[in-house]
Design an enzyme around this catalytic site. Structure first.
Site, PDB file in Angstrom:
ATOM      1  CD  GLU A  42      -3.038   2.674  -5.356  1.00  0.00           C
ATOM      2  OE1 GLU A  42      -1.808   2.542  -5.149  1.00  0.00           O
ATOM      3  OE2 GLU A  42      -3.787   2.033  -5.576  1.00  0.00           O
TER       4      GLU A  42
ATOM      5  NE  ARG B  61      -4.339  -1.463   0.066  1.00  0.00           N
ATOM      6  CZ  ARG B  61      -4.277  -2.644  -0.739  1.00  0.00           C
ATOM      7  NH1 ARG B  61      -3.116  -2.771  -1.556  1.00  0.00           N
ATOM      8  NH2 ARG B  61      -5.350  -3.310  -0.776  1.00  0.00           N
TER       9      ARG B  61
HETATM   10  P1  NAI Z   1      -1.479 -11.335   5.348  1.00  0.00           P
HETATM   11  O1  NAI Z   1      -2.339 -10.628   6.072  1.00  0.00           O
HETATM   12  O2  NAI Z   1      -1.178 -12.490   4.973  1.00  0.00           O
HETATM   13  O3  NAI Z   1       0.004 -10.944   5.784  1.00  0.00           O
HETATM   14  C1  NAI Z   1       0.417  -9.553   6.297  1.00  0.00           C
HETATM   15  C2  NAI Z   1       1.354  -9.697   7.402  1.00  0.00           C
HETATM   16  O4  NAI Z   1       1.804  -8.371   7.727  1.00  0.00           O
HETATM   17  C3  NAI Z   1       0.980 -10.503   8.554  1.00  0.00           C
HETATM   18  O5  NAI Z   1       1.846 -11.444   8.694  1.00  0.00           O
HETATM   19  C4  NAI Z   1       1.124  -9.393   9.671  1.00  0.00           C
HETATM   20  O6  NAI Z   1       1.446  -9.988  10.752  1.00  0.00           O
HETATM   21  C5  NAI Z   1       2.189  -8.581   8.827  1.00  0.00           C
HETATM   22  N1  NAI Z   1       2.282  -7.180   9.569  1.00  0.00           N
HETATM   23  C6  NAI Z   1       1.256  -6.598  10.330  1.00  0.00           C
HETATM   24  N2  NAI Z   1       1.634  -5.530  11.008  1.00  0.00           N
HETATM   25  C7  NAI Z   1       2.963  -5.307  10.556  1.00  0.00           C
HETATM   26  C8  NAI Z   1       3.913  -4.438  10.919  1.00  0.00           C
HETATM   27  N3  NAI Z   1       3.747  -3.279  11.477  1.00  0.00           N
HETATM   28  N4  NAI Z   1       5.480  -4.780  10.308  1.00  0.00           N
HETATM   29  C9  NAI Z   1       5.469  -5.732   9.531  1.00  0.00           C
HETATM   30  N5  NAI Z   1       4.376  -6.692   9.492  1.00  0.00           N
HETATM   31  C10 NAI Z   1       3.214  -6.341   9.855  1.00  0.00           C
HETATM   32  O7  NAI Z   1      -1.694 -10.276   3.872  1.00  0.00           O
HETATM   33  P2  NAI Z   1      -1.034 -10.730   2.499  1.00  0.00           P
HETATM   34  O8  NAI Z   1      -1.934 -11.233   1.655  1.00  0.00           O
HETATM   35  O9  NAI Z   1       0.308 -11.227   2.403  1.00  0.00           O
HETATM   36  O10 NAI Z   1      -1.090  -9.044   1.750  1.00  0.00           O
HETATM   37  C11 NAI Z   1      -0.197  -8.089   2.064  1.00  0.00           C
HETATM   38  C12 NAI Z   1      -0.670  -6.868   1.674  1.00  0.00           C
HETATM   39  O11 NAI Z   1      -0.260  -6.856   0.171  1.00  0.00           O
HETATM   40  C13 NAI Z   1      -1.987  -6.509   1.685  1.00  0.00           C
HETATM   41  O12 NAI Z   1      -2.525  -5.966   3.022  1.00  0.00           O
HETATM   42  C14 NAI Z   1      -2.395  -5.731   0.617  1.00  0.00           C
HETATM   43  O13 NAI Z   1      -2.118  -4.216   0.953  1.00  0.00           O
HETATM   44  C15 NAI Z   1      -1.138  -6.059  -0.415  1.00  0.00           C
HETATM   45  N6  NAI Z   1      -1.591  -6.431  -1.756  1.00  0.00           N
HETATM   46  C16 NAI Z   1      -1.262  -5.838  -2.725  1.00  0.00           C
HETATM   47  C17 NAI Z   1      -1.648  -6.245  -3.962  1.00  0.00           C
HETATM   48  C18 NAI Z   1      -1.055  -5.719  -5.225  1.00  0.00           C
HETATM   49  O14 NAI Z   1      -2.055  -5.954  -6.322  1.00  0.00           O
HETATM   50  N7  NAI Z   1      -0.374  -4.904  -5.254  1.00  0.00           N
HETATM   51  C19 NAI Z   1      -2.918  -7.221  -4.113  1.00  0.00           C
HETATM   52  C20 NAI Z   1      -3.051  -8.051  -2.880  1.00  0.00           C
HETATM   53  C21 NAI Z   1      -2.384  -7.466  -1.717  1.00  0.00           C
END
Ligand code: NAI
Length: 331
Positions: A266, A237
């Site tokens: 964006e 993000r």
């Molecule tokens: P997920 O929920 O499986 O993993 C996110 C991880 O971030 C979790 O392990 C959580 O503990 C960790 N986290 C929380 N707070 C944190 C912090 N302060 N510092 C470091 N890590 C922290 O989510 P997933 O599926 O891996 O997606 C991650 C992000 O990717 C989503 O939130 C979304 O914003 C983004 N995304 C982007 C896409 C794109 O098209 N560019 C598509 C899908 C998701």
């Protein structure tokens, strides 16, 4: 059930129509596709709808949610994983059903991050243009061998784990940071505090959600703590990084390269063709002017498989709501 699908692009309409026909032929789901994004001015488009289907740059603040509820909308289905754009407290207060698509091909996003790292490192985007113009000079295309370099994964959830596996496959030493560390990550690398990760990594890739805690996680202080010449990659993000601070770090040459698929502002730009317009966002224009910055317009998720998954899970979420069934993706 009538559903107004906001921010509809031609590929959304195609994938939803295909999935409805192939997976839910008897479901009474009637989608009305609206190109407009959802905000206070476009709420009226959802008049007489039971639900709205939204994407990453639709606005779902308390005012919009109240206006939707007043029109009779009872469900919000997000066709994305991140839910930073919805005021969940207001939605719950209004009794709205909210569900998302928690994972749609996490590999797709990690593979896009890899594509950006490889492009930026070996400058294939510049080589492509040069060769087409008959310029076969190599000066300016020098990269580094990634094998043996240190890569840091911030956020070791679904996408972060895929990224760690890919980076390990490249022969990188992989570091991870997550306040909720996962056991699975241990197979790919070492969990370290954020400061240590930033200080040691040649590549830092962000895979955490946008929350109050992660807003501007990479600010001037974090950038100063990064290894000189490192590459920063953000496919999560835009607001995870303080963009003006990143511009300064690029200008001072402390930050070696930047790859972003997301940008804090964006919603003004992405998903639309602005090629014949004047772009008034000076921070974006400055970013786009650096030879060591690669920007894509939020396409990390954009694969055939992920689009089909998004449509299938969204329809299943809607049917669970309609039939009063337990929905695992409810927020
Ligand atoms: P997920 O929920 O499986 O993993 C996110 C991880 O971030 C979790 O392990 C959580 O503990 C960790 N986290 C929380 N707070 C944190 C912090 N302060 N510092 C470091 N890590 C922290 O989510 P997933 O599926 O891996 O997606 C991650 C992000 O990717 C989503 O939130 C979304 O914003 C983004 N995304 C982007 C896409 C794109 O098209 N560019 C598509 C899908 C998701």
């Amino acid at each position: 059930m009538k559903i107004t699908l906001y921010s509809a692009q031609p590929y959304d309409c195609r994938s939803f129509d295909e999935v409805l026909a192939s997976h839910f032929p008897d479901a009474e789901l009637e989608f009305v596709y609206q190109e407009a994004s959802l905000n206070l001015h476009t709420v009226a488009l959802a008049d007489k709808s039971d639900a709205v289907c939204v994407f990453v740059n639709d606005q779902l603040d308390a005012d919009v949610l109240e206006a939707l509820a007043a029109q009779g909308v009872r469900a919000i289905v997000l066709r994305c994983a991140g839910f930073n754009n919805i005021d969940l407290e207001a939605a719950h207060r209004l009794g709205l059903f909210v569900a998302r698509v928690p994972a749609y091909s996490p590999e797709a996003v990690a593979e896009h991050a890899l594509a950006m790292i490889m492009t930026l490192n070996r400058k294939t985007h510049r080589a492509f243009n040069r060769v087409r113009e008959g310029n076969f000079a190599l000066d300016g295309l020098l990269g580094v061998t990634l094998h043996g370099k240190t890569a840091g994964v911030v956020g070791t959830g679904r996408i972060g784990l895929c990224m760690a596996r890919i980076l390990q496959g490249l022969g990188c030493e992989v570091l991870g940071y997550d306040p909720y560390p996962s056991e699975a990550f241990k197979a790919f690398g070492e969990m370290v505090p954020l400061e240590a990760l930033l200080a040691r990594a040649d590549i830092v890739s962000l895979h955490c959600p946008l929350t109050e805690q992660t807003h501007h996680l990479i600010d001037a202080k974090a950038l100063a703590g990064m290894k000189p010449g490192a590459m920063l990659v953000n496919t999560s993000r835009g607001a995870l990084i303080d963009t003006p601070a990143v511009v300064e770090a690029l200008k001072s040459r402390h930050l070696g390269a930047l790859a972003i698929d997301v940008y804090e502002q964006e919603s003004e730009l992405f998903f639309h063709d602005h090629s014949a317009e004047i772009i008034t966002d000076d921070v974006f224009a400055r970013l786009a002017s650096f030879p060591n910055v690669l920007i894509t317009g939020h396409q990390g998720f954009f694969t055939v498989e992920a689009l089909a998954e998004i449509a299938q899970v969204t329809c299943a979420n809607l049917l669970a709501f309609a039939e009063g069934l337990e929905c695992p993706n409810r927020l």
